[in-house]
Design a protein around this motif. Structure first.
Motif, mmCIF file in Angstrom:
data_model
loop_
_atom_site.group_PDB
_atom_site.id
_atom_site.type_symbol
_atom_site.label_atom_id
_atom_site.label_comp_id
_atom_site.label_asym_id
_atom_site.label_seq_id
_atom_site.Cartn_x
_atom_site.Cartn_y
_atom_site.Cartn_z
ATOM 1 N N GLN A 178 0.849 -1.193 0.000
ATOM 2 C CA GLN A 178 0.000 0.000 0.000
ATOM 3 C C GLN A 178 0.884 1.241 0.000
ATOM 4 O O GLN A 178 1.985 1.217 0.550
ATOM 5 C CB GLN A 178 -0.882 0.027 1.240
ATOM 6 C CG GLN A 178 -1.864 -1.137 1.302
ATOM 7 C CD GLN A 178 -2.808 -0.976 2.470
ATOM 8 O OE1 GLN A 178 -3.570 -0.023 2.539
ATOM 9 N NE2 GLN A 178 -2.728 -1.906 3.405
ATOM 10 N N ALA A 179 0.365 2.296 -0.599
ATOM 11 C CA ALA A 179 1.057 3.594 -0.599
ATOM 12 C C ALA A 179 0.120 4.570 0.086
ATOM 13 O O ALA A 179 -0.885 4.990 -0.493
ATOM 14 C CB ALA A 179 1.332 4.029 -2.035
ATOM 15 N N ARG A 180 0.406 4.910 1.336
ATOM 16 C CA ARG A 180 -0.514 5.771 2.107
ATOM 17 C C ARG A 180 0.261 6.716 3.021
ATOM 18 O O ARG A 180 1.317 6.363 3.531
ATOM 19 C CB ARG A 180 -1.460 4.922 2.963
ATOM 20 C CG ARG A 180 -2.374 4.080 2.127
ATOM 21 C CD ARG A 180 -3.424 3.326 2.929
ATOM 22 N NE ARG A 180 -4.138 2.477 2.006
ATOM 23 C CZ ARG A 180 -5.152 2.880 1.250
ATOM 24 N NH1 ARG A 180 -5.623 4.113 1.381
ATOM 25 N NH2 ARG A 180 -5.728 2.066 0.388
ATOM 26 N N LEU A 181 -0.337 7.886 3.222
ATOM 27 C CA LEU A 181 0.267 8.869 4.131
ATOM 28 C C LEU A 181 -0.851 9.513 4.945
ATOM 29 O O LEU A 181 -1.840 9.994 4.381
ATOM 30 C CB LEU A 181 1.013 9.929 3.299
ATOM 31 C CG LEU A 181 1.745 11.022 4.068
ATOM 32 C CD1 LEU A 181 2.810 10.433 4.998
ATOM 33 C CD2 LEU A 181 2.414 11.991 3.093
ATOM 34 N N ALA A 182 -0.679 9.515 6.253
ATOM 35 C CA ALA A 182 -1.702 10.097 7.134
ATOM 36 C C ALA A 182 -1.899 11.576 6.807
ATOM 37 O O ALA A 182 -0.929 12.288 6.524
ATOM 38 C CB ALA A 182 -1.281 9.932 8.591
ATOM 39 N N GLU A 183 -3.152 12.012 6.873
ATOM 40 C CA GLU A 183 -3.436 13.425 6.564
ATOM 41 C C GLU A 183 -2.762 14.361 7.554
ATOM 42 O O GLU A 183 -2.403 15.480 7.222
ATOM 43 C CB GLU A 183 -4.953 13.656 6.593
ATOM 44 C CG GLU A 183 -5.587 13.275 5.277
ATOM 45 C CD GLU A 183 -7.094 13.191 5.345
ATOM 46 O OE1 GLU A 183 -7.650 13.205 6.466
ATOM 47 O OE2 GLU A 183 -7.698 13.089 4.270
ATOM 48 N N ARG A 184 -2.630 13.902 8.784
ATOM 49 C CA ARG A 184 -1.943 14.683 9.814
ATOM 50 C C ARG A 184 -1.140 13.725 10.679
ATOM 51 O O ARG A 184 -1.491 12.553 10.801
ATOM 52 C CB ARG A 184 -2.971 15.420 10.691
ATOM 53 C CG ARG A 184 -3.832 16.381 9.896
ATOM 54 C CD ARG A 184 -4.933 16.961 10.755
ATOM 55 N NE ARG A 184 -4.375 17.805 11.805
ATOM 56 C CZ ARG A 184 -5.124 18.407 12.733
ATOM 57 N NH1 ARG A 184 -6.438 18.241 12.734
ATOM 58 N NH2 ARG A 184 -4.572 19.168 13.651
ATOM 59 N N TYR A 185 -0.093 14.235 11.286
ATOM 60 C CA TYR A 185 0.704 13.415 12.204
ATOM 61 C C TYR A 185 0.300 13.678 13.656
ATOM 62 O O TYR A 185 0.772 13.022 14.571
ATOM 63 C CB TYR A 185 2.192 13.741 12.056
ATOM 64 C CG TYR A 185 2.898 13.012 10.935
ATOM 65 C CD1 TYR A 185 2.237 12.603 9.775
ATOM 66 C CD2 TYR A 185 4.253 12.721 11.036
ATOM 67 C CE1 TYR A 185 2.905 11.946 8.756
ATOM 68 C CE2 TYR A 185 4.924 12.058 10.028
ATOM 69 C CZ TYR A 185 4.247 11.682 8.889
ATOM 70 O OH TYR A 185 4.925 11.019 7.883
ATOM 71 N N ARG A 186 -0.526 14.725 13.834
ATOM 72 C CA ARG A 186 -0.868 15.106 15.205
ATOM 73 C C ARG A 186 -2.260 15.694 15.235
ATOM 74 O O ARG A 186 -2.602 16.508 14.361
ATOM 75 C CB ARG A 186 0.119 16.171 15.677
ATOM 76 C CG ARG A 186 -0.239 16.739 17.013
ATOM 77 C CD ARG A 186 0.624 17.928 17.385
ATOM 78 N NE ARG A 186 0.337 18.301 18.760
ATOM 79 C CZ ARG A 186 0.853 19.336 19.371
ATOM 80 N NH1 ARG A 186 1.728 20.116 18.758
ATOM 81 N NH2 ARG A 186 0.517 19.616 20.615
ATOM 82 N N VAL A 187 -3.056 15.267 16.211
ATOM 83 C CA VAL A 187 -4.295 15.975 16.528
ATOM 84 C C VAL A 187 -4.252 16.227 18.025
ATOM 85 O O VAL A 187 -4.321 15.283 18.824
ATOM 86 C CB VAL A 187 -5.537 15.143 16.162
ATOM 87 C CG1 VAL A 187 -6.793 15.808 16.693
ATOM 88 C CG2 VAL A 187 -5.650 14.967 14.660
ATOM 89 N N GLY A 188 -4.065 17.467 18.399
ATOM 90 C CA GLY A 188 -4.006 17.809 19.830
ATOM 91 C C GLY A 188 -2.861 17.092 20.520
ATOM 92 O O GLY A 188 -1.694 17.287 20.189
#
Ligand SMILES: Cc1cc2nc3c(=O)[nH]c(=O)nc-3n(C[C@H](O)[C@H](O)[C@H](O)COP(=O)(O)OP(=O)(O)OC[C@H]3O[C@@H](n4cnc5c(N)ncnc54)[C@H](O)[C@@H]3O)c2cc1C
Length: 488
Positions: free
Chosen positions: A259-269
Motif C-alpha cells: 500500500q502507498a498511504r500517508l496520514a493526513e496529519r501526524y498530530r491531533v491535539g
C-alpha cells in the motif's frame, strides 16, 4: 496521569520508548500481543537509522552476528540494481538484521532504561481534552503516540484520514527450510535468484540466510483473504511458472499487499502518529528507516516539553519536519513499485533504460541520498534540491550547509567520533575552537579539535541534527529551537 502512553511495541514504538526513557520521561508502552511477534518481516535496516543507532551507542549490539553491516554495496531499486562500488563517500549504510531481533534488542534497551512494556493491553477507545488523553475510559496521559501499525486504531479514533492506494498484485510470501545450493536442482532451471517474470505473474526466489529460501508470488487480483496455506502457495507457483518447485519445508507463510498511504496529519491535539501508523510504502527498504527516525525526532521533543525545557510549539515541528521525509519516501517507493511491476516490452524497455542511467555516478548519488534520509534538509522546502540552500526553522545560521542536516561523524583530535558525544541523547554544543559558550545545564558543551572543521562550532540536537553552526547568534538559535531561553 502518565506522561506518555505509546500504543504498539513494534520497532517504532519501542524506539520511541527508548528515546523517552533515555530522556527520563518514563513512558508506558501498551501492546495487545501477549508475546513478541516472531514474524520475519523486515530483513534489515538501511539509511539514517543506522547512523542514529551509532549515535546511541547501539550499533555494535545490533550488528553482532549480522551477515552484513556497513556501507551499502548496492540496492535493488524497483528490481533495477544500483551499484555503489567505487563511490566511497555515500552515506547509505545497511545492516542485515531480522525484525524479531530488532524488537528484542529494543525491548532489552527500553527495559534497561526503566520503561514499562504492558503486554496484553489492547487500546479500544480514545478521548482527549485540554489536559490529556484517556484510553479505554481509564488510563490517562498527557500525550499518546500511536505506533500501532498500518491498521492503526489510534489514527482512526483521532479522526485522521489515511489516503492512498492499494496494489492490485497481492503477494504470497514464504520462508522455506531448504538445502544450500537449491538453485542447482534441475527443477529450478531457468529461474535465477531474484524476481522471474512470466505472462501470469512474478516469482521471487532468494536466500538471505544459509538454509532458508525466501519465495514470493505476485499475481494480479484482489487482496488475499484468509490464512496463508502451503497448498495455495504451491498452486500459485504452478500458475506463474507452469510447474511445481521443491521449495522445502515451510517455516512461515503470509499473504500481504503493498500500500502507498500517508496520514493526513501526524498530530491531533495531544495524539501523535509514528511509523506505519503514519505511512505505508509500496516498496522495500524505507519503512523502518523512516518510522524509527520519526521516533528519534519525536522522542526528544516530547521529553523536552514534558520537562518544561521547550515550549509546546516544538511539538509542531514533528510534523513539519517528518512529513516531507515520508512524502519523498512515498515518491521513490511508488516509483520503485512501478519500475518493478510494468510488464511486457514496455517494462523491459523502462528497466533497460534505467540500468543505463544508473551506471552514472550522479543518479547513484541522488538515489542513495533519497534512500538514506529522503534527501530532506529540515527547515528547507522539500524537493529535489533540498541538499543545499533553504532557510531553516530553528536554525541559527541558516545559510550554513550543515544546518538542518544530520551531523557528519567528525573524527575529533582526542580520538573520539562525534557520534560518541550523542550517547546520552542530550543537545551538544561542539566547540571546535571558536570559543562558543552556552550557560545551560541541559546542553553538553564539548570543546575539541578536528582537522578541517566544518564550522567554528555546532549546536547538535538530541536526534543528531545540526540546529546551528558558525560563530554568531548561538543563544538566539538555541532559544528559537527550544522556544524558551537556553540559559536558565
Ligand atoms: C513481508 C514484509 C517484509 C518487510 N520488510 C521490510 C524491510 O526489509 N525493511 C523495512 O524497513 N521494512 C520492512 N517491512 C515493513 C516493516 O515490517 C514495518 O514497517 C514495521 O513493522 C513497522 O513498524 P511499526 O512499529 O510502525 O508497526 P508494527 O510493527 O506493525 O507494530 C505495531 C504494534 O502495535 C500493536 N497494536 C496494534 N493495534 C493495537 C492496539 N489497538 N492496542 C495495542 N497494541 C496494538 C501491534 O500488535 C504491533 O505489535 C516489511 C513488512 C513486511 C510485511
Amino acid at each position: 496521569m502518565e506522561n506518555v502512553l505509546i500504543v504498539g511495541a513494534g520497532p517504532v514504538g519501542l524506539m520511541l520508548a527508548c528515546e523517552l526513557g533515555l530522556a527520563g520521561a518514563r513512558p508506558i508502552v501498551l501492546e495487545k500481543r501477549t508475546e513478541p511477534s516472531e514474524l520475519p518481516r523486515a530483513n534489515g535496516l538501511g539509511g539514517q537509522i543506522v547512523e542514529f543507532l551509532d549515535h546511541r551507542g547501539l550499533l555494535e549490539r545490533f550488528s553482532a552476528g549480522s551477515p552484513f553491516a556497513g556501507r551499502a554495496p548496492g540496492f535493488p531499486f524497483g528490481s533495477v540494481p544500483l551499484r555503489f562500488a567505487g563511490i566511497d563517500d555515500l552515506p547509505l549504510q545497511l545492516l542485515l538484521i531480522q525484525q524479531p531481533r530488532i524488537e528484542r534488542l529494543l525491548t532489552e534497551r527500553a527495559t534497561e532504561l526503566g520503561v514499562e512494556i504492558r503486554r496484553g493491553y489492547e487500546v479500544r477507545s480514545l478521548a482527549q481534552d485540554a489536559e490529556g488523553v484517556t484510553l479505554n475510559g481509564g488510563l490517562r496521559a498527557r500525550y499518546v503516540v500511536g505506533c500501532d501499525g498500518g491498521r492503526s486504531l489510534v489514527r482512526e479514533l483521532a479522526g485522521i484520514g489515511f489516503p492512498g492506494t492499494t496494489d492490485d498484485e497481492p503477494l504470497r510470501l514464504g520462508h522455506f527450510r531448504t538445502d544450500v545450493g537449491v538453485f542447482e536442482s534441475p527443477q529450478f532451471d531457468g529461474l535465477e535468484p531474484g524476481w522471474t517474470r512470466t505472462p501470469h505473474g512474478r516469482l521471487l526466489l532468494t536466500s538471505l540466510h544459509p538454509g532458508v529460501l525466501v519465495a514470493g508470488v505476485r499475481e494480479k487480483g484482489e487482496p488475499l483473504e484468509g490464512p496463508a496455506t502451503i497448498e495455495d502457495f504451491r498452486a500459485a507457483v504452478r500458475r506463474v511458472v507452469g510447474r511445481d518447485l521443491p521449495l522445502g519445508e515451510p517455516i512461515w507463510l503470509s499473504n500481504t499487499v503493498s500500500q502507498a498511504r500517508l496520514a493526513e496529519r501526524y498530530r491531533v491535539g495531544r495524539v501523535f502518529l509514528a511509523g506505519d501508523a503514519a505511512h505505508l510504502f509500496p516498496a522495500g527498504g524505507s519503512a523502518l528507516n523512516v518510522g524509527m527516525t520519526d521516533a528519534a525526532n519525536l522522542g526528544w521533543k516530547l521529553a523536552a516539553v514534558l520537562r518544561g525545557r521547550a515550549s509546546g510549539g516544538l511539538l509542531d515541528t514533528y510534523e513539519s519536519e517528518r512529513r516531507p521525509v515520508a512524502e519523498r519516501a512515498l515518491m521513490q517507493t511508488r516509483a520503485q513499485a512501478v519500475i518493478d511491476q510494468v510488464g511486457g516490452e514496455d517494462g523491459a524497455a523502462l528497466r533497460e533504460l534505467l540500468t543505463e542511467v544508473f551506471a552514472f555516478e550522479q543518479p547513484l548519488r541522488h538515489l542513495a541520498g533519497l534512500l538514506h534520509d529522503s534527501g530532506v534538509r529540515y527547515g528547507a522546502e522539500p524537493g529535489p534540491h533540498t541538499g543545499s540552500g533553504g532557510s531553516g526553522r530553528g536554525s541559527g545560521s541558516a545559510d550554513h550547509p550543515l544546518v538542518g542536516r544530520f551531523a557528519p561523524d567528525l573524527a575529533l583530535a582526542d580520538g573520539r567520533r562525534l557520534a560518541e558525544l550523542m550517547h546520552a541523547g542530550r543537545p551538544v554544543l561542539l566547540d571546535l575552537g571558536g570559543g562558543a559558550a552556552l550557560d545551560d545545564d541541559w546542553i553538553d558543551v564539548v570543546r575539541a579539535r578536528a582537522d578541517d572543521p566544518p564550522a567554528d562550532a555546532l549546536l547538535i540536537r538530541p536526534d543528531g541534527y545540526v540546529a546551528w553552526a558558525g560563530k554568531d547568534g548561538l543563544a538566539e538559535a538555541a532559544e528559537r529551537l527550544f522556544g524558551v531561553p537556553a540559559s536558565r
